[in-house]
Design a protein around this motif. Structure first.
Motif, PDB file in Angstrom:
ATOM      1  N   UNK A 166     -33.926  50.495  10.794  1.00 34.48           N
ATOM      2  CA  UNK A 166     -33.963  51.804  10.163  1.00 34.48           C
ATOM      3  C   UNK A 166     -34.164  51.634   8.669  1.00 34.48           C
ATOM      4  N   UNK A 167     -35.005  52.471   8.053  1.00 33.16           N
ATOM      5  CA  UNK A 167     -35.299  52.288   6.637  1.00 33.16           C
ATOM      6  C   UNK A 167     -34.103  52.568   5.743  1.00 33.16           C
ATOM      7  N   UNK A 168     -34.000  51.810   4.675  1.00 32.57           N
ATOM      8  CA  UNK A 168     -32.993  52.083   3.672  1.00 32.57           C
ATOM      9  C   UNK A 168     -33.407  53.314   2.878  1.00 32.57           C
ATOM     10  N   UNK A 169     -32.458  53.987   2.261  1.00 35.14           N
ATOM     11  CA  UNK A 169     -32.816  55.122   1.426  1.00 35.14           C
ATOM     12  C   UNK A 169     -33.698  54.626   0.274  1.00 35.14           C
ATOM     13  N   UNK A 174     -35.143  50.958  -4.028  1.00 36.09           N
ATOM     14  CA  UNK A 174     -35.685  50.781  -5.375  1.00 36.09           C
ATOM     15  C   UNK A 174     -34.751  49.946  -6.234  1.00 36.09           C
ATOM     16  N   UNK A 175     -33.452  50.193  -6.098  1.00 33.98           N
ATOM     17  CA  UNK A 175     -32.471  49.421  -6.864  1.00 33.98           C
ATOM     18  C   UNK A 175     -32.522  47.953  -6.483  1.00 33.98           C
ATOM     19  N   UNK A 195     -27.468  39.957   5.699  1.00 35.35           N
ATOM     20  CA  UNK A 195     -26.767  39.437   4.523  1.00 35.35           C
ATOM     21  C   UNK A 195     -26.341  40.580   3.611  1.00 35.35           C
ATOM     22  N   UNK A 196     -27.203  41.589   3.472  1.00 36.77           N
ATOM     23  CA  UNK A 196     -26.881  42.743   2.645  1.00 36.77           C
ATOM     24  C   UNK A 196     -25.639  43.456   3.155  1.00 36.77           C
ATOM     25  N   UNK A 197     -25.607  43.779   4.451  1.00 33.97           N
ATOM     26  CA  UNK A 197     -24.491  44.530   4.994  1.00 33.97           C
ATOM     27  C   UNK A 197     -23.210  43.697   5.011  1.00 33.97           C
ATOM     28  N   UNK A 198     -23.361  42.399   5.201  1.00 32.82           N
ATOM     29  CA  UNK A 198     -22.181  41.537   5.135  1.00 32.82           C
ATOM     30  C   UNK A 198     -21.612  41.535   3.727  1.00 32.82           C
ATOM     31  N   UNK A 199     -22.494  41.507   2.712  1.00 28.83           N
ATOM     32  CA  UNK A 199     -22.032  41.544   1.323  1.00 28.83           C
ATOM     33  C   UNK A 199     -21.342  42.875   1.025  1.00 28.83           C
ATOM     34  N   UNK A 201     -19.700  44.612   3.149  1.00 30.27           N
ATOM     35  CA  UNK A 201     -18.395  44.537   3.803  1.00 30.27           C
ATOM     36  C   UNK A 201     -17.322  43.960   2.888  1.00 30.27           C
ATOM     37  N   UNK A 202     -17.723  43.103   1.948  1.00 27.62           N
ATOM     38  CA  UNK A 202     -16.758  42.414   1.088  1.00 27.62           C
ATOM     39  C   UNK A 202     -16.416  43.205  -0.187  1.00 27.62           C
ATOM     40  N   UNK A 203     -17.089  44.328  -0.400  1.00 16.29           N
ATOM     41  CA  UNK A 203     -16.826  45.124  -1.603  1.00 16.29           C
ATOM     42  C   UNK A 203     -15.458  45.801  -1.522  1.00 16.29           C
ATOM     43  N   UNK A 204     -14.865  46.124  -2.676  1.00 16.80           N
ATOM     44  CA  UNK A 204     -13.641  46.937  -2.675  1.00 16.80           C
ATOM     45  C   UNK A 204     -13.912  48.279  -1.981  1.00 16.80           C
ATOM     46  N   UNK A 205     -12.855  48.882  -1.465  1.00 16.01           N
ATOM     47  CA  UNK A 205     -12.989  50.102  -0.662  1.00 16.01           C
ATOM     48  C   UNK A 205     -13.789  51.195  -1.372  1.00 16.01           C
ATOM     49  N   UNK A 206     -13.477  51.475  -2.654  1.00 11.43           N
ATOM     50  CA  UNK A 206     -14.140  52.591  -3.334  1.00 11.43           C
ATOM     51  C   UNK A 206     -15.629  52.311  -3.543  1.00 11.43           C
ATOM     52  N   UNK A 207     -15.980  51.056  -3.843  1.00  7.18           N
ATOM     53  CA  UNK A 207     -17.391  50.705  -4.030  1.00  7.18           C
ATOM     54  C   UNK A 207     -18.137  50.715  -2.690  1.00  7.18           C
ATOM     55  N   UNK A 208     -17.458  50.258  -1.632  1.00  2.01           N
ATOM     56  CA  UNK A 208     -18.071  50.240  -0.302  1.00  2.01           C
ATOM     57  C   UNK A 208     -18.389  51.652   0.164  1.00  2.01           C
ATOM     58  N   UNK A 209     -17.511  52.591  -0.143  1.00  2.00           N
ATOM     59  CA  UNK A 209     -17.762  53.985   0.205  1.00  2.00           C
ATOM     60  C   UNK A 209     -19.048  54.489  -0.435  1.00  2.00           C
ATOM     61  N   UNK A 210     -19.169  54.249  -1.739  1.00  2.68           N
ATOM     62  CA  UNK A 210     -20.319  54.769  -2.479  1.00  2.68           C
ATOM     63  C   UNK A 210     -21.618  54.167  -1.974  1.00  2.68           C
ATOM     64  N   UNK A 211     -21.649  52.837  -1.818  1.00  5.22           N
ATOM     65  CA  UNK A 211     -22.872  52.179  -1.366  1.00  5.22           C
ATOM     66  C   UNK A 211     -23.220  52.606   0.057  1.00  5.22           C
ATOM     67  N   UNK A 212     -22.204  52.730   0.896  1.00 11.84           N
ATOM     68  CA  UNK A 212     -22.460  53.161   2.259  1.00 11.84           C
ATOM     69  C   UNK A 212     -23.084  54.545   2.319  1.00 11.84           C
ATOM     70  N   UNK A 213     -22.586  55.455   1.503  1.00 16.01           N
ATOM     71  CA  UNK A 213     -23.133  56.814   1.481  1.00 16.01           C
ATOM     72  C   UNK A 213     -24.536  56.824   0.876  1.00 16.01           C
ATOM     73  N   UNK A 214     -24.771  55.974  -0.104  1.00 12.50           N
ATOM     74  CA  UNK A 214     -26.123  55.876  -0.675  1.00 12.50           C
ATOM     75  C   UNK A 214     -27.105  55.330   0.351  1.00 12.50           C
ATOM     76  N   UNK A 215     -26.651  54.392   1.174  1.00  9.20           N
ATOM     77  CA  UNK A 215     -27.512  53.863   2.224  1.00  9.20           C
ATOM     78  C   UNK A 215     -27.919  54.954   3.211  1.00  9.20           C
TER      79      UNK A 215
END
Length: 262
Positions: A166-169, A174-175, A195-199, A201-215
């Motif tokens: 599935x395509x990334x946003x 672009x980032x 590798x991207x999604x595994x990385x 997974x290792x982010x702090x909770x608040x950062x993981x939320x933001x990146x997940x929603x951006x995805x």
């Protein structure tokens, strides 16, 4: 001469081991099993450290030759490597105990080895090409399972389709393109996506939320009050979202550059 691999990539091309792995195999085929095992046991900092891809090759060869003693010793050395690597990368968190997660990953890897030994389908072929990325596949799958069991939707902002194609946003792609420059084509590589999604997974909770929603393509902000944005979902201002995103992307850059450089 090393036995050829059987599996094919998405373009229908049969897997080929990297040249350096073939060199290691050729070199170690000239020594006896005892000396090979001694080299397999060398620490990672050693100049004579043998890549894990090579251990997989000789593990499979020992099984095919019914050399159960060599198989068992190689198997234990390989599992010890995986265990050390996992325990240095995982920690207790709100999704589960690190030890339980490690045990689940190792159990799946052991099951895969067992299935490979009893099959002629080349199930471990990719492990002879990019061992760390192959283990990363299992790790990402196990972490998604633990996230699902927690039941926090925001903790699991992507699903299996994210890895399968599935395509990334456009914003996230672009980032990633910006900081990977010439490596940007890797975004279409399933191993890189793992590798991207595994990385992530290792982010702090608040950062993981933001990146997940951006995805998922959810915008940071919008002038239209009817549009759901990350800031509204997380009940914070857009500046906070951008700061979390910037910190997350900095961490992802470091993790991915290390991964793609392997």
């Amino acid at each position: 001469m090393s036995a050829p691999l059987k599996r094919k990539d998405q373009q229908g091309v049969t897997y080929q081991r990297p040249a350096e792995i073939e060199v290691w195999i050729s070199k170690l085929e000239t020594v006896d099993a005892g000396e090979r095992l001694s080299q397999f046991a060398l620490p990672k900092k050693s100049l004579s450290y043998v890549p894990s891809e090579v251990l997989v090759y000789f593990l499979r060869r020992a099984w095919g030759a019914a050399d159960h003693e060599v198989f068992e010793k190689t198997f234990r050395l390989l599992l010890a490597r995986v265990d050390r690597s996992l325990r240095s990368r995982l920690w207790d968190s709100d999704i589960g105990n690190a030890s339980d997660i490690c045990d689940e990953i190792i159990s799946r890897f052991v099951l895969l080895i067992t299935n490979d030994c009893n099959s002629d389908k080349g199930l471990l072929d990719f492990y002879e090409i990019r061992f760390d990325r192959a283990i990363c596949t299992i790790r990402a799958s196990v972490l998604r399972k633990f996230y699902t069991e927690v039941g926090d939707v925001i903790l699991v902002p992507f699903d299996h389709q994210d890895i399968d194609g599935a395509p990334l946003s456009a914003e996230v792609e672009a980032t990633l393109d910006n900081y990977l420059s010439d490596e940007s084509s890797k975004i279409d590589d399933p191993a890189f996506r793992i590798a991207l999604f595994s990385a992530i997974d290792q982010l702090p909770h608040d950062q993981r939320q933001v990146i997940g929603l951006r995805l998922k393509g959810i915008p940071v902000q919008s002038n239209d009050p009817s549009v759901m944005t990350i800031a509204r979902m997380l009940q914070c201002d857009d500046r906070t979202v951008r700061n979390r995103s910037a910190r997350a992307l900095k961490s992802l850059k470091a993790a991915l550059e290390e991964e793609v450089g392997k």
